[in-house]
Design an enzyme around this catalytic site. Sequence first.
Site, PDB file in Angstrom:
ATOM      1  CB  ALA A  26      -0.961  -0.098   1.111  1.00 24.75           C
ATOM      2  CD  GLU A  29       6.980  10.459  -2.945  1.00 33.09           C
ATOM      3  OE1 GLU A  29       6.168   9.986  -3.929  1.00 33.09           O
ATOM      4  OE2 GLU A  29       8.368  10.794  -3.086  1.00 33.09           O
ATOM      5  CG  HIS A  31       5.828   2.648   1.668  1.00 32.13           C
ATOM      6  ND1 HIS A  31       4.480   3.058   1.710  1.00 32.13           N
ATOM      7  CD2 HIS A  31       6.206   1.805   2.616  1.00 32.13           C
ATOM      8  CE1 HIS A  31       3.870   2.327   2.514  1.00 32.13           C
ATOM      9  NE2 HIS A  31       4.695   1.698   3.224  1.00 32.13           N
ATOM     10  CE  LYS A 143       2.657   7.286  10.500  1.00 32.99           C
ATOM     11  NZ  LYS A 143       2.279   5.913  10.482  1.00 32.99           N
TER      12      LYS A 143
END
Length: 271
Positions: A26, A29, A31, A143
């Site tokens: 899924a 940006e 990744h 993150k």
Amino acid sequence: LKVVRSVAELRALGIAGCGFVPTMGAFHEGHLSLMRASAAENDVSAISIFVNPTQFGRGEDFERYPRQEERDLSMAADAGVQVAFVPPVEELYPAGDATRVEVPGLSEPWEGAHRPGHFTGVATVVNKLFNIVQPKAAYFGLKDYQQCMVIERMVTDLHMPVNLKFKETVREDDGLAMSSRNVYLLPEDRRIAPLLYEAMQSAARAARSGRPVAEALSSAIASLTGAGFEMDYLALVDPLSLQPIHDVVQDARLLAAARLGGTRLIDNLAV
Ligand code: PAF
């Protein structure tokens, strides 16, 4: 882009020493920025796409986690990836599989407290993937700050020959941290979602300019709760131990998790 689904096929490619980005697919940006870094810094760059059942708790979103393999593979190819390892669940967890990797301490607070067993699932699958792919460098997004710290502890403690590369969170224009789970947000919640990062930035500014940390945090929590968030936590922590701190220190980290509608958002920033 070569797509392989079994450990044997992956091993036969002889890509030990590659750059590696483990993912659950899924792609957004965030990744892609990891894949571009891996492609730029290594001769061969590989990814895995595997929605790892052991890191989801009961009642969490394992079944409905977004799966879009074809789109992901074409995005990965464009980002310079040469090999994608996309195993079925039975390949990584065959019948009889029993071993689990635990990282006590760092796994326990925050996400660990709200998602019991989550980091054991993460550490276990990352360990398996590192053993299968044998990368020289592996890329993770900040993150998931606590995840980065747990993986770093595991790699250090188990003497794993992998260089970890942690990359900055990629954000939407309005500040919302990119996440595969953002697609769950209803339109009205998507409008409110950037307030999380805004409130975190205000709390960080207030704490830096001398406001007592407890006050800065409780005022951010009050404004977020007022806007419709249900807070799981908002805490200023030591960047390495993840223990709560009451004064701003070098690289102190503000960690947050909150639910908006049925969607859980996490974010963090260096204060
Ligand atoms: O961050 C993720 O996407 C996952 O936790 C990881 C590291 C791929 C392990 O399943």
